[in-house]
Structures are given as structure tokens and as C-alpha cells.
Design a protein around this motif. Structure first.
Motif, short mmCIF file in Angstrom:
data_model
loop_
_atom_site.label_atom_id
_atom_site.label_comp_id
_atom_site.label_asym_id
_atom_site.label_seq_id
_atom_site.Cartn_x
_atom_site.Cartn_y
_atom_site.Cartn_z
N THR A 261 -9.78 3.81 7.54
CA THR A 261 -8.51 4.22 7.01
C THR A 261 -8.69 5.73 6.51
O THR A 261 -8.50 6.64 7.33
CB THR A 261 -8.23 3.22 5.68
OG1 THR A 261 -9.22 3.19 4.83
CG2 THR A 261 -7.91 1.97 6.13
N TYR A 262 -9.10 5.93 5.35
CA TYR A 262 -9.06 7.14 4.48
C TYR A 262 -9.97 8.18 5.08
O TYR A 262 -9.53 9.26 5.28
CB TYR A 262 -8.99 7.10 3.16
CG TYR A 262 -8.04 6.12 2.47
CD1 TYR A 262 -6.69 6.62 2.57
CD2 TYR A 262 -8.22 4.69 2.18
CE1 TYR A 262 -5.66 5.77 1.81
CE2 TYR A 262 -7.01 4.04 1.87
CZ TYR A 262 -5.79 4.48 1.52
OH TYR A 262 -4.86 3.80 1.49
N TYR B 151 -6.14 13.47 0.99
CA TYR B 151 -5.80 12.07 0.23
C TYR B 151 -6.18 12.35 -1.49
O TYR B 151 -6.98 13.37 -1.79
CB TYR B 151 -6.74 11.04 0.42
CG TYR B 151 -6.41 10.51 1.81
CD1 TYR B 151 -5.17 9.86 2.01
CD2 TYR B 151 -7.14 10.90 3.05
CE1 TYR B 151 -4.89 9.37 3.27
CE2 TYR B 151 -6.92 10.48 4.15
CZ TYR B 151 -5.68 9.63 4.36
OH TYR B 151 -5.32 9.25 5.57
N ASN C 74 0.90 -1.23 0.05
CA ASN C 74 0.07 -0.02 0.02
C ASN C 74 0.91 1.08 0.01
O ASN C 74 0.74 2.36 -0.63
CB ASN C 74 -1.04 0.03 1.23
CG ASN C 74 -2.08 1.15 1.14
OD1 ASN C 74 -2.51 1.29 0.09
ND2 ASN C 74 -2.70 1.52 2.12
N TYR C 75 2.08 1.24 0.69
CA TYR C 75 2.94 2.27 0.95
C TYR C 75 3.40 2.71 -0.86
O TYR C 75 3.46 3.84 -1.16
CB TYR C 75 4.08 2.01 1.70
CG TYR C 75 5.06 3.15 1.72
CD1 TYR C 75 4.93 4.39 2.57
CD2 TYR C 75 6.15 3.33 0.89
CE1 TYR C 75 5.77 5.47 2.42
CE2 TYR C 75 7.12 4.01 1.11
CZ TYR C 75 6.92 5.31 1.79
OH TYR C 75 7.62 6.41 1.87
N LEU D 142 -7.36 1.65 -2.12
CA LEU D 142 -6.30 2.41 -2.41
C LEU D 142 -6.41 3.84 -1.76
O LEU D 142 -5.47 4.61 -1.58
CB LEU D 142 -5.81 2.52 -3.65
CG LEU D 142 -5.28 1.22 -4.21
CD1 LEU D 142 -5.02 1.16 -5.66
CD2 LEU D 142 -4.19 0.66 -3.47
N GLY D 143 -7.70 4.23 -1.69
CA GLY D 143 -7.86 5.69 -1.13
C GLY D 143 -9.48 6.04 -1.22
O GLY D 143 -10.28 5.27 -0.96
N ARG E 43 -7.47 15.79 -5.65
CA ARG E 43 -6.96 15.79 -3.98
C ARG E 43 -8.34 16.36 -3.32
O ARG E 43 -8.49 17.45 -3.57
CB ARG E 43 -5.84 16.19 -4.00
CG ARG E 43 -5.45 16.37 -2.38
CD ARG E 43 -4.02 17.29 -2.36
NE ARG E 43 -2.86 16.28 -2.72
CZ ARG E 43 -2.28 15.29 -2.08
NH1 ARG E 43 -3.02 14.96 -0.89
NH2 ARG E 43 -1.21 14.81 -2.57
N ILE F 8 0.74 6.47 -6.92
CA ILE F 8 -0.57 7.30 -7.11
C ILE F 8 -0.37 8.72 -7.15
O ILE F 8 -0.59 9.78 -7.64
CB ILE F 8 -1.50 6.97 -6.35
CG1 ILE F 8 -2.11 5.72 -6.55
CG2 ILE F 8 -2.84 7.99 -6.19
CD1 ILE F 8 -3.30 4.79 -5.70
N GLU F 9 0.61 9.19 -6.12
CA GLU F 9 0.96 10.66 -5.59
C GLU F 9 1.69 11.20 -6.99
O GLU F 9 1.67 12.41 -7.56
CB GLU F 9 1.87 10.78 -4.45
CG GLU F 9 2.20 12.08 -3.99
CD GLU F 9 1.08 12.93 -3.64
OE1 GLU F 9 0.99 14.30 -4.03
OE2 GLU F 9 0.03 12.43 -3.02
N GLN G 164 0.57 4.25 -2.75
CA GLN G 164 0.23 5.48 -2.60
C GLN G 164 1.49 6.59 -3.23
O GLN G 164 1.21 7.32 -3.74
CB GLN G 164 0.23 5.83 -0.96
CG GLN G 164 -0.67 4.97 -0.32
CD GLN G 164 -1.97 5.54 -1.05
OE1 GLN G 164 -2.31 6.63 -1.11
NE2 GLN G 164 -3.00 4.44 -1.35
N GLU G 165 2.79 5.98 -3.24
CA GLU G 165 3.79 6.77 -3.68
C GLU G 165 3.64 6.85 -5.25
O GLU G 165 3.82 8.09 -5.95
CB GLU G 165 5.29 6.32 -3.37
CG GLU G 165 5.49 6.36 -1.78
CD GLU G 165 5.70 7.74 -1.39
OE1 GLU G 165 6.20 8.45 -2.15
OE2 GLU G 165 4.99 8.05 -0.41
#
Length: 184
Positions: free
Chosen positions: A109-110, A71, A27-28, A84-85, A61, A34-35, A31-32
């Protein structure tokens, strides 16, 4: 025999402990990526997928400074996006367009901090064409069957949806709805 039992228990324990670590790392990394895709999308003013054969992609965002929530909003396959978000719900207005923009996120989570939302809080939605601000006008707890919140509107609204109660273990029976109006 006892020796093999201990080895078996230790092996199973390691597997059980390794699985959450695997998902955390996966997941980390997602996220990177996706960013990075969101930054590239903004720079090129087109949607950029975070990895090849991705079923989701960044469309904006969400920022809520009052509750420190920020997010990427994901479009595409809603089940993948939700994992994922914050997920944009298909058949609702896209960020940056007129109508009712509906976003969903998991309560554990989000959208965990969403329970801290108060009336008049400002929600910032960044999209490919700029930034829009929305003011929270309504917070409701509803049953999952109440889908009127997802309907198209002629006014520019933002609807955030998550499960409720926030501390519930298992499939929560209700939904927490935050409705906000676009500020001109």
C-alpha cells in the motif's frame, strides 16, 4: 431446494463483495480526517488527533517527488498507524528532531513505490517546525532480525522500512531499507 441454494450463493457473494468496499470507504474517510488533522496541527503548531479516541495522530508528511510518493506520517499506536499510513516507529527520533527517524509502511500500500527509490533521491520530511530534506545514501535488503537500522545515532538520518520482496504473497521474509542523510 435449488432456489434456496441460489439465494444463499447470491447473498454470500454480495457479502463478500461488500466487505472490501466497506474497508475502502472507511480508509478513504480516515485519510480525509488525518489530512485535515495534519493541516490543523501545522496551523496551531500542536498535534491534533483526527477523531475522538484516536490511537494515532499526524506528526509529519513524507514527500518523494522522484517516485511520486506523498503520505502523512502517523505517530501513536504503531499497529493502527501502519494500517492507516506511514508509521513513525516509537523510540526513534521524531520528524524535526535530531537523530535517526525511522518510518515504516506496508509494501503493498503506502510504501509500494519505495522499490523505485534510487541513490541520491531527495526525501522531504515536513514537520511542525518546517521541512527537512534527506538524500538517499543506502538501499539494503536485510533479514527482519537485523535491527541495527533502528538504533539511535548522533547524525541526522532517515530510515524507511518495508517488507520485501514487494510482490510476495503472505508475510514477506525480508526487509527493504532506505537510509538517507539530512541535507544542510
Amino acid at each position: 431446494m435449488f432456489k434456496y441454494l441460489i439465494i444463499g450463493v447470491i447473498t454470500m457473494s454480495m457479502i463478500i463483495l461488500a466487505k472490501p468496499g466497506y474497508y475502502y470507504i472507511k480508509n478513504y474517510i480516515a485519510q480525509e480526517m488525518i489530512e485535515t488533522a495534519w493541516i490543523e496541527s501545522k496551523n496551531k503548531n500542536i498535534i491534533v488527533y483526527p477523531w475522538s479516541k484516536s490511537k494515532t495522530y499526524p506528526v509529519g508528511r513524507i514527500n518523494m517527488r522522484d517516485i511520486k510518493l506523498s503520505y502523512i506520517i502517523l505517530g501513536g499506536d504503531e499497529s493502527v498507524s501502519l494500517d492507516l499510513g506511514v508509521s513513525h516507529l516509537s523510540d526513534t527520533a521524531y520528524p524535526g528532531r535530531s537523530g535517526n527517524i525511522c518510518l515504516a509502511g506496508h509494501r503493498d500500500t503506502y510504501f509500494r513505490k519505495l522499490e523505485q527509490t534510487q541513490l541520491n533521491d531527495i526525501i522531504e520530511i515536513e514537520h511542525l517546525n518546517g521541512v527537512d530534506n534527506y538524500k538517499v545514501t543506502d538501499i539494503e535488503i536485510v533479514s527482519p532480525e537485523e535491527t541495527m537500522w533502528l538504533k539511535s545515532t548522533t547524525s541526522d538520518l532517515l530510515t524507511l522500512i518495508t517488507c520485501y520482496p514487494f510482490n510476495y504473497i503472505g508475510n514477506a521474509p525480508m526487509r527493504w531499507i532506505v537510509r538517507a542523510e539530512k541535507q544542510i
